[in-house]
Design a protein around this motif. Structure first.
Motif, PDB file in Angstrom:
ATOM      1  N   VAL A  28       0.589  -1.047   0.142  1.00  0.00           N
ATOM      2  CA  VAL A  28      -0.077  -0.009  -0.124  1.00  0.00           C
ATOM      3  C   VAL A  28       0.942   1.355   0.014  1.00  0.00           C
ATOM      4  N   GLU A  29       1.873   1.259   0.811  1.00  0.00           N
ATOM      5  CA  GLU A  29       2.753   2.445   0.912  1.00  0.00           C
ATOM      6  C   GLU A  29       3.614   2.680  -0.558  1.00  0.00           C
ATOM      7  N   GLN A  30       3.947   1.499  -0.998  1.00  0.00           N
ATOM      8  CA  GLN A  30       4.707   1.746  -2.417  1.00  0.00           C
ATOM      9  C   GLN A  30       3.541   2.187  -3.348  1.00  0.00           C
ATOM     10  N   TRP A  31       2.372   1.877  -3.471  1.00  0.00           N
ATOM     11  CA  TRP A  31       1.311   2.175  -4.437  1.00  0.00           C
ATOM     12  C   TRP A  31       1.166   3.722  -4.164  1.00  0.00           C
ATOM     13  N   ILE A  32       1.003   4.143  -2.931  1.00  0.00           N
ATOM     14  CA  ILE A  32       0.708   5.464  -2.567  1.00  0.00           C
ATOM     15  C   ILE A  32       2.070   6.356  -3.050  1.00  0.00           C
ATOM     16  N   PHE A  33       3.324   5.920  -2.770  1.00  0.00           N
ATOM     17  CA  PHE A  33       4.451   6.759  -3.214  1.00  0.00           C
ATOM     18  C   PHE A  33       4.390   6.624  -4.652  1.00  0.00           C
ATOM     19  N   LYS A  34       4.114   5.697  -5.302  1.00  0.00           N
ATOM     20  CA  LYS A  34       4.131   5.884  -6.750  1.00  0.00           C
ATOM     21  C   LYS A  34       3.121   6.653  -7.536  1.00  0.00           C
ATOM     22  N   MET A  35       1.917   6.787  -6.817  1.00  0.00           N
ATOM     23  CA  MET A  35       0.934   7.724  -7.504  1.00  0.00           C
ATOM     24  C   MET A  35       1.394   9.059  -7.057  1.00  0.00           C
ATOM     25  N   LEU A  36       1.938   9.259  -5.837  1.00  0.00           N
ATOM     26  CA  LEU A  36       2.215  10.788  -5.542  1.00  0.00           C
ATOM     27  C   LEU A  36       3.482  11.275  -6.350  1.00  0.00           C
ATOM     28  N   TYR A  37       4.584  10.403  -6.541  1.00  0.00           N
ATOM     29  CA  TYR A  37       5.639  10.810  -7.141  1.00  0.00           C
ATOM     30  C   TYR A  37       6.267  10.384  -8.575  1.00  0.00           C
ATOM     31  N   TRP A  39       7.385   7.352  -9.162  1.00  0.00           N
ATOM     32  CA  TRP A  39       8.661   6.186  -9.099  1.00  0.00           C
ATOM     33  C   TRP A  39       8.566   5.616  -7.760  1.00  0.00           C
ATOM     34  N   THR A  40       9.236   4.472  -7.722  1.00  0.00           N
ATOM     35  CA  THR A  40       8.979   3.596  -6.687  1.00  0.00           C
ATOM     36  C   THR A  40      10.359   4.117  -5.665  1.00  0.00           C
ATOM     37  N   GLY A  41       9.952   4.428  -4.289  1.00  0.00           N
ATOM     38  CA  GLY A  41      11.021   4.807  -3.505  1.00  0.00           C
ATOM     39  C   GLY A  41      11.416   3.846  -2.642  1.00  0.00           C
ATOM     40  N   TYR A  42      12.447   4.387  -1.858  1.00  0.00           N
ATOM     41  CA  TYR A  42      13.122   3.307  -0.916  1.00  0.00           C
ATOM     42  C   TYR A  42      12.372   3.509   0.332  1.00  0.00           C
ATOM     43  N   ALA A  88       5.798   4.831  15.028  1.00  0.00           N
ATOM     44  CA  ALA A  88       5.529   4.009  13.687  1.00  0.00           C
ATOM     45  C   ALA A  88       4.990   5.017  12.445  1.00  0.00           C
ATOM     46  N   LEU A  89       4.054   6.028  13.078  1.00  0.00           N
ATOM     47  CA  LEU A  89       3.522   6.941  12.178  1.00  0.00           C
ATOM     48  C   LEU A  89       4.763   7.834  11.393  1.00  0.00           C
ATOM     49  N   LEU A  90       5.346   8.460  12.236  1.00  0.00           N
ATOM     50  CA  LEU A  90       6.683   9.083  11.809  1.00  0.00           C
ATOM     51  C   LEU A  90       7.532   8.513  11.037  1.00  0.00           C
ATOM     52  N   LEU A  91       7.921   7.161  11.401  1.00  0.00           N
ATOM     53  CA  LEU A  91       8.796   6.213  10.550  1.00  0.00           C
ATOM     54  C   LEU A  91       8.104   6.369   9.260  1.00  0.00           C
ATOM     55  N   ILE A  92       6.851   5.924   8.889  1.00  0.00           N
ATOM     56  CA  ILE A  92       6.292   5.728   7.670  1.00  0.00           C
ATOM     57  C   ILE A  92       6.089   6.938   7.051  1.00  0.00           C
ATOM     58  N   LEU A  93       5.875   8.185   7.603  1.00  0.00           N
ATOM     59  CA  LEU A  93       5.841   9.449   6.800  1.00  0.00           C
ATOM     60  C   LEU A  93       7.050   9.972   6.714  1.00  0.00           C
ATOM     61  N   VAL A  94       8.261   9.650   6.890  1.00  0.00           N
ATOM     62  CA  VAL A  94       9.438  10.060   6.536  1.00  0.00           C
ATOM     63  C   VAL A  94       9.864   9.998   4.961  1.00  0.00           C
ATOM     64  N   PRO A  95       9.732   8.721   4.556  1.00  0.00           N
ATOM     65  CA  PRO A  95      10.015   8.671   2.969  1.00  0.00           C
ATOM     66  C   PRO A  95       9.249   9.410   2.208  1.00  0.00           C
ATOM     67  N   PHE A  96       7.894   9.881   2.675  1.00  0.00           N
ATOM     68  CA  PHE A  96       7.081  10.666   1.720  1.00  0.00           C
ATOM     69  C   PHE A  96       7.360  12.118   1.786  1.00  0.00           C
ATOM     70  N   ALA A  97       7.862  12.564   2.977  1.00  0.00           N
ATOM     71  CA  ALA A  97       8.567  14.045   3.098  1.00  0.00           C
ATOM     72  C   ALA A  97       9.685  14.053   2.540  1.00  0.00           C
ATOM     73  N   VAL A  98      10.578  13.382   2.512  1.00  0.00           N
ATOM     74  CA  VAL A  98      12.040  13.454   2.064  1.00  0.00           C
ATOM     75  C   VAL A  98      12.018  13.900   0.494  1.00  0.00           C
ATOM     76  N   PRO A  99      11.282  13.277  -0.560  1.00  0.00           N
ATOM     77  CA  PRO A  99      11.464  13.700  -1.763  1.00  0.00           C
ATOM     78  C   PRO A  99      11.020  14.968  -1.994  1.00  0.00           C
ATOM     79  N   ILE A 100      10.238  15.751  -1.176  1.00  0.00           N
ATOM     80  CA  ILE A 100       9.553  17.113  -1.224  1.00  0.00           C
ATOM     81  C   ILE A 100      11.094  17.930  -0.966  1.00  0.00           C
TER      82      ILE A 100
END
Length: 102
Positions: A28-37, A39-42, A88-100
């Protein structure tokens, strides 16, 4: 069934639940990341966050639904539940904030 056999069955159940939880949440996180950006993130920190979610769910719910019964089974204290869930919430949100920031 003997106590040892139920313990082994519970360990197998724990591994299956862990794999399913990490697989579903990671997908789910990979799918959301790919929809937002686009590309597939790490999402390395998100894996740790997903593991913390699994830990909280197992200790507070799934361990009481299993085969192995023990007097030592107890829920996490509310402070630990809130702290681990927030981490856990903060660790999950970190990859979504870093590409910005890049």
């Amino acid at each position: 069934m003997s106590k040892f056999a139920t313990f082994i069955a519970e360990m197998l159940r724990l591994v299956v639940l862990l794999v399913l939880t990490l697989g579903v949440l990671g997908g789910v996180e990979q799918w959301i990341f790919k929809m937002l950006y686009g590309w597939t993130g790490y999402l390395y920190t998100a894996v740790i966050g997903n593991f913390l979610i699994f830990l909280v769910m197992y200790r507070n719910y799934w361990q009481f639904k299993g085969w192995y019964k023990s007097e030592k089974n107890q829920k996490l204290k509310p402070v630990w539940t809130r702290s681990l869930s927030t981490a856990a919430l903060l660790l999950i949100l970190v990859p979504f904030a870093v590409p910005i920031w890049m």
